[in-house]
Design an enzyme around this catalytic site. Structure first.
Site, PDB file in Angstrom:
ATOM      1  N   HIS A   1       0.836  -1.207   0.000  1.00  0.00           N
ATOM      2  CA  HIS A   1       0.000   0.000   0.000  1.00  0.00           C
ATOM      3  C   HIS A   1       0.876   1.265   0.000  1.00  0.00           C
ATOM      4  O   HIS A   1       0.722   2.145  -0.865  1.00  0.00           O
ATOM      5  CB  HIS A   1      -0.914  -0.021   1.239  1.00  0.00           C
ATOM      6  N   GLU A   2       1.796   1.335   0.937  1.00  0.00           N
ATOM      7  CA  GLU A   2       2.650   2.527   1.020  1.00  0.00           C
ATOM      8  C   GLU A   2       3.542   2.646  -0.213  1.00  0.00           C
ATOM      9  O   GLU A   2       3.850   3.752  -0.655  1.00  0.00           O
ATOM     10  CB  GLU A   2       3.489   2.509   2.305  1.00  0.00           C
TER      11      GLU A   2
ATOM     12  N   HIS B   1       1.696   4.673  -2.685  1.00  0.00           N
ATOM     13  CA  HIS B   1       1.800   6.116  -2.408  1.00  0.00           C
ATOM     14  C   HIS B   1       3.177   6.639  -2.835  1.00  0.00           C
ATOM     15  O   HIS B   1       3.296   7.693  -3.451  1.00  0.00           O
ATOM     16  CB  HIS B   1       1.638   6.379  -0.908  1.00  0.00           C
TER      17      HIS B   1
ATOM     18  N   GLU C   1      -4.731   7.872  -2.742  1.00  0.00           N
ATOM     19  CA  GLU C   1      -5.225   6.617  -2.181  1.00  0.00           C
ATOM     20  C   GLU C   1      -5.582   5.623  -3.296  1.00  0.00           C
ATOM     21  O   GLU C   1      -5.503   4.411  -3.099  1.00  0.00           O
ATOM     22  CB  GLU C   1      -6.416   6.916  -1.271  1.00  0.00           C
TER      23      GLU C   1
HETATM   24 MG    MG Z   1      -3.066   5.342   2.309  1.00  0.00          MG
END
Ligand code: MG
Length: 487
Positions: free
Chosen positions: A261-262, A265, A291
């Site tokens: 997830h990170e 980003h 996101e």
């Molecule tokens: Mg996030």
């Protein structure tokens, strides 16, 4: 990418470099605060950050700077983007009176402490007066910032440029279908998966995460992975972007998927065009689009059978207990669907329902149609109806999130944009084959060309349309969930 040609805008970018440098330092101080800062440094660090922020504000609000922005005549998309972003910043610094900002800071500092204790004791009444103050503050904030149709629009716009109640209502129009889909999907899964209880060796999991992120395309020459209580991504500039992970000792998917997830980003920030370096548009454009990138990698790529196939051997090497599970077991573990009381524990099917609940309550609070004292009851009824679980105490319900104590009313809907736009990209950019073929570099190139490299040049809805051919359309999310969880 357009070049900056207009002399006044060149001058603005030159002056902006000071803000950019201060923000760089603020980010690095913030990263350190969450990772390695000694425990007793927080007061001093707070003072330093406060002073640096004041400097940023004084550059933005300098009459010459404002007049350069207001009189600028941008000639191309990049220049238009720069002026648009600067106007937004100036708006926040000039429309909110200093006393208001100070009052908000005092209130949220206190509210955070009260919230933490109230959550520990599961005592909503303890937090209620603070939250009443915060709702009142945020309604005043909406009035200062201004809005056309709905006061909540002014707050939504802080986190997602251009977002309104009208757009949110369109987005959440699929909530009843998602709720049905969720109730059907959960019947196909056990209540618990044995892998949730398997302890792992942290050193080996850390190595696995590093090798997975390397294969996916993380640039370690411009990034780091560290450890913090809550995983996050922070960008200093274009050449220093860091993520953090948390190792809990068991249930390895939590650390692994949080890292992926990170990663999503971080790569957004890493892939912004060098032409935009140190300008006001060298940043991901909004919380929602950001996101969408993290959720695309985490949910669409990471929680797929093909991802498990690709990394199966490495997983077994790092986590020897996986020898007792086959590929399908691991995939089911990554995509387990079951009712959750806590938003951050929720699977991708029900997640948007948790957000819809918060959106609805925030909107009603700001409208004045809902009293803070009524929140726990309304929250619990809503959970029961949408997800089929009822919190037994407020710490598992209305007190679970930090956002309201921070006065971040208007933030939650950006999470739903993230989930929905990730599914839209999957469908509209024909990502299915690339995911099946594990062609991560091709996926990254497409995301870079369509989204990342543009930074904040275009407003979020325009960027989404340019990238996918369509404005945000919640039906793609619905069909993505249906295919993945019901077929
Ligand atoms: Mg996030």
């Amino acid at each position: 990418m357009d070049q900056i040609i207009t002399p006044e805008i060149k001058e603005l970018v030159r002056r902006y470099k000071e803000i950019w440098s201060l923000n760089y330092a603020l980010s690095l101080l913030g990263w350190d605060m969450e990772t390695y800062m000694p425990p007793n440094s927080s007061k001093e660090r707070g003072e330093v950050r406060g002073n640096l922020r004041t400097q940023v504000q004084s550059i933005y609000t300098h009459p010459e700077f404002i007049s350069l922005v207001e009189n600028a005549k941008p000639q191309n998309d990049v220049e238009r983007g720069i002026i648009r972003v600067l106007k937004r910043q100036i708006k926040y610094y000039t429309k909110l009176p200093r006393e208001f900002i100070e009052e908000e800071e005092r209130t949220t500092t206190k509210a955070f402490q009260v919230w933490r204790e109230a959550k520990e004791k599961s005592d909503f009444q303890m937090f209620q007066p603070m939250l009443e103050d915060i709702v009142d503050l945020e309604r005043r904030k909406a009035d200062y910032l201004g809005y056309e149709d709905h006061p909540y629009d002014a707050l939504l716009d802080i986190y997602e440029e251009g977002l309104t109640v009208k757009r949110c209502d369109e987005m959440f129009s699929v909530a009843p279908q998602i709720s049905d889909l969720f109730k059907r999907a959960k019947e196909r899964y056990p209540d618990r998966h044995p892998l949730e209880d398997e302890p792992y060796d942290m050193v080996f999991l850390k190595r696995l995460i590093e090798s997975v992120l390397t294969v996916l395309g993380f640039d370690f020459s411009r990034g780091r992975i560290d450890v913090s209580p809550h995983p996050f991504t922070i960008e200093m500039g274009l050449y220093d972007i860091r993520i953090t992970v948390r190792y809990e000792g068991k249930d390895f998917r939590r650390a692994l998927m949080a890292a992926v997830h990170e990663f999503g980003h971080a790569t957004y920030e890493m892939n912004i065009s060098e032409d935009l370096w140190a300008t006001p548009v060298q940043r991901g454009v909004s919380m929602g689009v950001h996101e969408s990138q993290s959720r695309f990698w985490e949910n669409v790529v990471g929680r797929s059978r093909y991802f498990v196939e690709r990394f199966h051997d490495q997983m077994i090497m790092a986590l020897p207990f996986l020898r007792d599970y086959d590929l399908d077991d691991i995939y089911r573990y990554l995509t387990l669907v079951r009712p959750e009381l806590i938003r951050v524990e929720a699977d991708e099917v029900q997640y948007v329902l948790h957000i819809y609940l918060r959106y609805k309550l925030e909107k009603d609070l700001i409208e004045g149609n809902l009293k803070v004292s009524e929140l726990p009851q309304v929250w619990n009824d809503f959970m029961d109806r949408l997800i089929g679980v009822r919190p037994s105490k407020d710490s598992l319900g209305v007190l679970q999130d930090i956002h309201w104590a921070h006065a971040s009313i208007g933030y939650f809907p950006t999470y739903a944009i993230g989930s929905m736009f990730a599914a839209q990209l999957y469908e509209k950019l024909n990502m299915r084959n690339l995911i099946e073929n594990k062609d991560y570099s091709r996926i990254m190139t497409i995301l870079k060309e369509r989204i990342h490299k543009w930074g904040s040049v275009y407003p979020p809805d325009e960027l989404m349309k340019r990238a996918s051919g369509e404005y945000l359309n919640p039906n793609y999310f619905l069909s993505y969930l249906r295919d993945k969880y019901l077929s």
